[in-house]
Write an enzyme that holds these catalytic residues in place. Structure first.
Site, PDB file in Angstrom:
ATOM      1  N   LYS A 134       0.847  -1.206   0.000  1.00  0.00           N
ATOM      2  CA  LYS A 134       0.000   0.000   0.000  1.00  0.00           C
ATOM      3  C   LYS A 134       0.878   1.250   0.000  1.00  0.00           C
ATOM      4  O   LYS A 134       2.082   1.170   0.256  1.00  0.00           O
ATOM      5  CB  LYS A 134      -0.931  -0.022   1.214  1.00  0.00           C
ATOM      6  CG  LYS A 134      -0.235  -0.068   2.565  1.00  0.00           C
ATOM      7  CD  LYS A 134      -1.265  -0.178   3.680  1.00  0.00           C
ATOM      8  CE  LYS A 134      -0.618  -0.255   5.042  1.00  0.00           C
ATOM      9  NZ  LYS A 134      -1.549   0.057   6.112  1.00  0.00           N
TER      10      LYS A 134
ATOM     11  N   ARG B 104      -9.879  -0.015  14.939  1.00  0.00           N
ATOM     12  CA  ARG B 104      -9.865   0.733  13.670  1.00  0.00           C
ATOM     13  C   ARG B 104     -11.062   0.300  12.836  1.00  0.00           C
ATOM     14  O   ARG B 104     -12.088   0.956  12.868  1.00  0.00           O
ATOM     15  CB  ARG B 104      -8.524   0.465  12.976  1.00  0.00           C
ATOM     16  CG  ARG B 104      -8.158   1.456  11.935  1.00  0.00           C
ATOM     17  CD  ARG B 104      -6.670   1.444  11.597  1.00  0.00           C
ATOM     18  NE  ARG B 104      -6.163   0.171  11.104  1.00  0.00           N
ATOM     19  CZ  ARG B 104      -4.909   0.006  10.632  1.00  0.00           C
ATOM     20  NH1 ARG B 104      -4.078   1.017  10.572  1.00  0.00           N
ATOM     21  NH2 ARG B 104      -4.505  -1.168  10.199  1.00  0.00           N
TER      22      ARG B 104
ATOM     23  N   HIS C  16      -5.623  -7.386  13.077  1.00  0.00           N
ATOM     24  CA  HIS C  16      -4.375  -6.610  13.053  1.00  0.00           C
ATOM     25  C   HIS C  16      -3.982  -6.250  14.474  1.00  0.00           C
ATOM     26  O   HIS C  16      -4.824  -5.854  15.271  1.00  0.00           O
ATOM     27  CB  HIS C  16      -4.585  -5.341  12.211  1.00  0.00           C
ATOM     28  CG  HIS C  16      -3.321  -4.603  11.900  1.00  0.00           C
ATOM     29  ND1 HIS C  16      -2.229  -5.199  11.318  1.00  0.00           N
ATOM     30  CD2 HIS C  16      -2.963  -3.302  12.087  1.00  0.00           C
ATOM     31  CE1 HIS C  16      -1.263  -4.316  11.162  1.00  0.00           C
ATOM     32  NE2 HIS C  16      -1.673  -3.156  11.625  1.00  0.00           N
TER      33      HIS C  16
ATOM     34  N   ARG D 118       1.284 -10.894   6.942  1.00  0.00           N
ATOM     35  CA  ARG D 118       1.238  -9.685   6.107  1.00  0.00           C
ATOM     36  C   ARG D 118       2.525  -8.898   6.356  1.00  0.00           C
ATOM     37  O   ARG D 118       2.694  -8.266   7.389  1.00  0.00           O
ATOM     38  CB  ARG D 118       0.003  -8.848   6.445  1.00  0.00           C
ATOM     39  CG  ARG D 118      -1.317  -9.580   6.216  1.00  0.00           C
ATOM     40  CD  ARG D 118      -2.510  -8.658   6.405  1.00  0.00           C
ATOM     41  NE  ARG D 118      -2.519  -7.987   7.692  1.00  0.00           N
ATOM     42  CZ  ARG D 118      -3.026  -8.498   8.816  1.00  0.00           C
ATOM     43  NH1 ARG D 118      -3.577  -9.698   8.817  1.00  0.00           N
ATOM     44  NH2 ARG D 118      -2.986  -7.798   9.940  1.00  0.00           N
TER      45      ARG D 118
ATOM     46  N   TYR E 132      15.657  31.789   4.056  1.00  0.00           N
ATOM     47  CA  TYR E 132      14.515  32.564   4.588  1.00  0.00           C
ATOM     48  C   TYR E 132      14.724  32.927   6.050  1.00  0.00           C
ATOM     49  O   TYR E 132      15.187  32.091   6.835  1.00  0.00           O
ATOM     50  CB  TYR E 132      13.225  31.744   4.468  1.00  0.00           C
ATOM     51  CG  TYR E 132      12.677  31.701   3.066  1.00  0.00           C
ATOM     52  CD1 TYR E 132      12.197  32.846   2.437  1.00  0.00           C
ATOM     53  CD2 TYR E 132      12.646  30.495   2.355  1.00  0.00           C
ATOM     54  CE1 TYR E 132      11.694  32.789   1.141  1.00  0.00           C
ATOM     55  CE2 TYR E 132      12.142  30.439   1.066  1.00  0.00           C
ATOM     56  CZ  TYR E 132      11.671  31.597   0.463  1.00  0.00           C
ATOM     57  OH  TYR E 132      11.171  31.542  -0.810  1.00  0.00           O
TER      58      TYR E 132
ATOM     59  N   CYS F 272      14.001  25.263   2.199  1.00  0.00           N
ATOM     60  CA  CYS F 272      12.990  25.907   1.341  1.00  0.00           C
ATOM     61  C   CYS F 272      12.126  24.820   0.686  1.00  0.00           C
ATOM     62  O   CYS F 272      12.335  23.631   0.913  1.00  0.00           O
ATOM     63  CB  CYS F 272      13.672  26.727   0.260  1.00  0.00           C
ATOM     64  SG  CYS F 272      14.932  27.854   0.874  1.00  0.00           S
ATOM     65  N   MET F 273      11.192  25.255  -0.154  1.00  0.00           N
ATOM     66  CA  MET F 273      10.288  24.301  -0.804  1.00  0.00           C
ATOM     67  C   MET F 273      11.049  23.330  -1.714  1.00  0.00           C
ATOM     68  O   MET F 273      10.720  22.137  -1.776  1.00  0.00           O
ATOM     69  CB  MET F 273       9.225  25.053  -1.607  1.00  0.00           C
ATOM     70  CG  MET F 273       8.120  24.169  -2.139  1.00  0.00           C
ATOM     71  SD  MET F 273       6.938  25.029  -3.176  1.00  0.00           S
ATOM     72  CE  MET F 273       6.112  26.086  -2.020  1.00  0.00           C
ATOM     73  N   ASP F 274      12.050  23.849  -2.401  1.00  0.00           N
ATOM     74  CA  ASP F 274      12.724  23.046  -3.422  1.00  0.00           C
ATOM     75  C   ASP F 274      14.238  22.954  -3.250  1.00  0.00           C
ATOM     76  O   ASP F 274      14.904  22.307  -4.050  1.00  0.00           O
ATOM     77  CB  ASP F 274      12.475  23.644  -4.815  1.00  0.00           C
ATOM     78  CG  ASP F 274      11.086  24.216  -4.941  1.00  0.00           C
ATOM     79  OD1 ASP F 274      10.139  23.424  -4.877  1.00  0.00           O
ATOM     80  OD2 ASP F 274      10.940  25.457  -5.054  1.00  0.00           O
TER      81      ASP F 274
HETATM   82  N1  PMH Z   1      -1.694  -5.414   7.820  1.00  0.00           N
HETATM   83  C1  PMH Z   1      -2.381  -4.280   8.001  1.00  0.00           C
HETATM   84  C2  PMH Z   1      -3.869  -4.354   8.149  1.00  0.00           C
HETATM   85  C3  PMH Z   1      -1.711  -3.055   8.082  1.00  0.00           C
HETATM   86  O1  PMH Z   1      -2.419  -1.946   8.275  1.00  0.00           O
HETATM   87  C4  PMH Z   1      -0.294  -3.048   7.970  1.00  0.00           C
HETATM   88  C5  PMH Z   1       0.512  -1.798   8.091  1.00  0.00           C
HETATM   89  C6  PMH Z   1       0.379  -4.251   7.765  1.00  0.00           C
HETATM   90  C7  PMH Z   1      -0.364  -5.422   7.724  1.00  0.00           C
HETATM   91  C8  PMH Z   1       1.873  -4.345   7.652  1.00  0.00           C
HETATM   92  O2  PMH Z   1       2.490  -3.967   8.832  1.00  0.00           O
HETATM   93  P1  PMH Z   1       4.068  -3.830   8.949  1.00  0.00           P
HETATM   94  O3  PMH Z   1       4.470  -2.776   7.976  1.00  0.00           O
HETATM   95  O4  PMH Z   1       4.314  -3.431  10.344  1.00  0.00           O
HETATM   96  O5  PMH Z   1       4.622  -5.143   8.578  1.00  0.00           O
HETATM   97  N2  PMH Z   1      -0.200  -0.653   8.376  1.00  0.00           N
HETATM   98  C9  PMH Z   1       0.303   0.480   8.898  1.00  0.00           C
HETATM   99  C10 PMH Z   1      -0.496   1.565   9.223  1.00  0.00           C
HETATM  100  O6  PMH Z   1      -1.795   1.581   9.033  1.00  0.00           O
HETATM  101  N3  PMH Z   1       0.216   2.514   9.762  1.00  0.00           N
HETATM  102  O7  PMH Z   1       1.459   2.108   9.819  1.00  0.00           O
HETATM  103  C11 PMH Z   1       1.551   0.845   9.281  1.00  0.00           C
END
Ligand code: PMH
Length: 387
Positions: A42, A139, A169, A222, A268, A314-316
């Protein structure tokens, strides 16, 4: 392949795909053969590049991909990824058509959601589902047995709905105190025991749990942060069973080098003043690239030596104080290895008083990514000038 013609400013991120591959392989070797790796890609693979990381992880033995949103999953399909993809976050019930058409698995955690999704499915279509249980993260997820059994009943009564998995999770798997984690595991087991039938996939471990707790592998983990070569937390650093290889580096180059006289000011607010004659270099990266203003004072590497960022970012652009005159065009390493020194993502996270996860995520898409394998450039991605 060279960078020539792919970007026109000397600031880039380098992603070493061998590191990703080695990290996945190390985790795979740690897991029993029947436990699958779901690579969490993601947020553009935590800023590293979704397609490149997905392909590398799959080649190294991951069998499933996970993203946060349906858009991210569709983007991967459009880029030619055929592996199964789970959307971990909430999707809209009216968007199930897109999930079905693109063969994407969605996460379900409310009975009402399913009822709203059903009218959007045609008779012969199949929607693949993983149920999310909230065992303590607070969550999204099903919290009560009655809700779970109602969802299971709804799914089993509709042949278009296919229950492929169930997961939860952890909120504290990276902490030394295991009390809350144990409570979550117990809640998970309790909710699982209410199911009439266990689906094919049962998963709850993130990187921290995958590296520490074999008793909760079930049949998939995961894997996010550890795949990128970063420690889930400093607290559990000593427990990591093999070396992790940091895949992400950030580099720029000096575009201007000048001698300043005592009393000359920089940037700045004119807050920095040269104390004596000083060599000051300018690098073309700033807060719009995710190199935030709070990184003032942070060191970067020039010719393998640490030099500080001075004056406001700065920005860039931002400025560094050099020990002596250095040629324009000299490479500056902001994150990563240069000669014998190394600036880790953890060092930048410490300076920003945040966690390592945030750092590659906030390096913006204005910064092109260069992909390397066996030390060679294999791909370039410029989000501004897509080829
Ligand atoms: N599964 C779920 C549902 C997650 O949200 C995340 C990471 C992972 C697995 C993977 O976790 P890891 O990177 O610790 O292995 N999610 C997030 C989050 O929502 N904010 O920081 C990490």
């Amino acid at each position: 392949m060279t960078e020539q013609g792919f970007f026109y400013r000397d600031t880039w991120a380098e992603v070493d795909l061998d590191c990703i591959s080695e990290n996945v392989t190390s985790v795979k070797n740690l897991l029993p053969p029947d436990v699958e790796i779901m690579a969490v890609v993601k947020a553009n693979a935590y800023g590293h590049g979704d397609l490149q990381v997905a392909e590398t992880a799959l080649q190294a033995g991951a069998t499933y991909l996970a993203v946060a949103f349906l858009d991210e999953a569709i983007a991967l399909r459009n880029k030619g990824i055929h592996a199964p993809i789970l959307v971990l976050g909430a999707s809209r019930p009216e968007d199930v058509q897109m999930a079905v058409k693109n063969d994407i698995t969605v996460t379900v955690f409310q009975k009402e959601w399913l009822k709203m999704a059903q009218p959007h499915l045609k008779q012969d279509q199949k929607l693949s589902i993983h149920i999310k249980l909230d065992t303590g993260m607070g969550r999204i997820g099903v919290r009560k047995e009655e809700e779970l059994t109602a969802i299971e009943r709804l799914i089993s009564g509709d042949s278009r709905l296919v229950l492929e998995g169930i997961f939860t999770h952890f909120a504290t798997a990276d902490e030394l105190d295991l009390t809350y984690l144990q409570q979550q595991i117990e809640n998970f087991r309790q909710l699982l025991s209410c199911l009439k039938e266990r689906p094919r996939y049962v998963h709850c471990s993130n990187s921290a749990a995958a590296l520490r707790f074999p008793e909760v592998y079930f049949n998939a983990v995961r894997l996010g942060i550890a795949m990128y070569g970063l420690t889930p937390s400093l607290e559990m650093e000593a427990e990591i069973p093999f070396p992790l290889n940091e895949a992400f580096s950030l580099r720029s180059s000096l575009v201007h080098v000048k001698k300043m006289n005592k009393g000359d000011k920089v940037s700045y607010g004119a807050t920095y003043e040269s104390k004596t004659e000083e060599w000051i270099g300018t690098i073309p990266i700033g807060y719009a690239d995710g190199w935030l203003r709070r990184l003032q004072g942070q060191e970067v590497l020039v010719d393998g030596k640490r030099v500080p960022i001075i004056g406001r970012i700065c920005m860039d652009q931002c400025m560094v104080r050099l020990p002596a005159e250095v040629p324009v065009g000299t490479t500056v390493t902001l994150i990563g290895k240069q000669q014998d020194d190394f600036i880790s993502i953890n060092e930048i996270a410490r300076k920003l008083e945040t966690i390592n996860y945030e750092i590659p995520c906030i390096i913006s898409t204005r910064v092109p990514r260069i992909y390397k394998k066996s030390g060679k450039i294999v791909e370039l991605k410029n989000y501004l000038l897509p080829n």
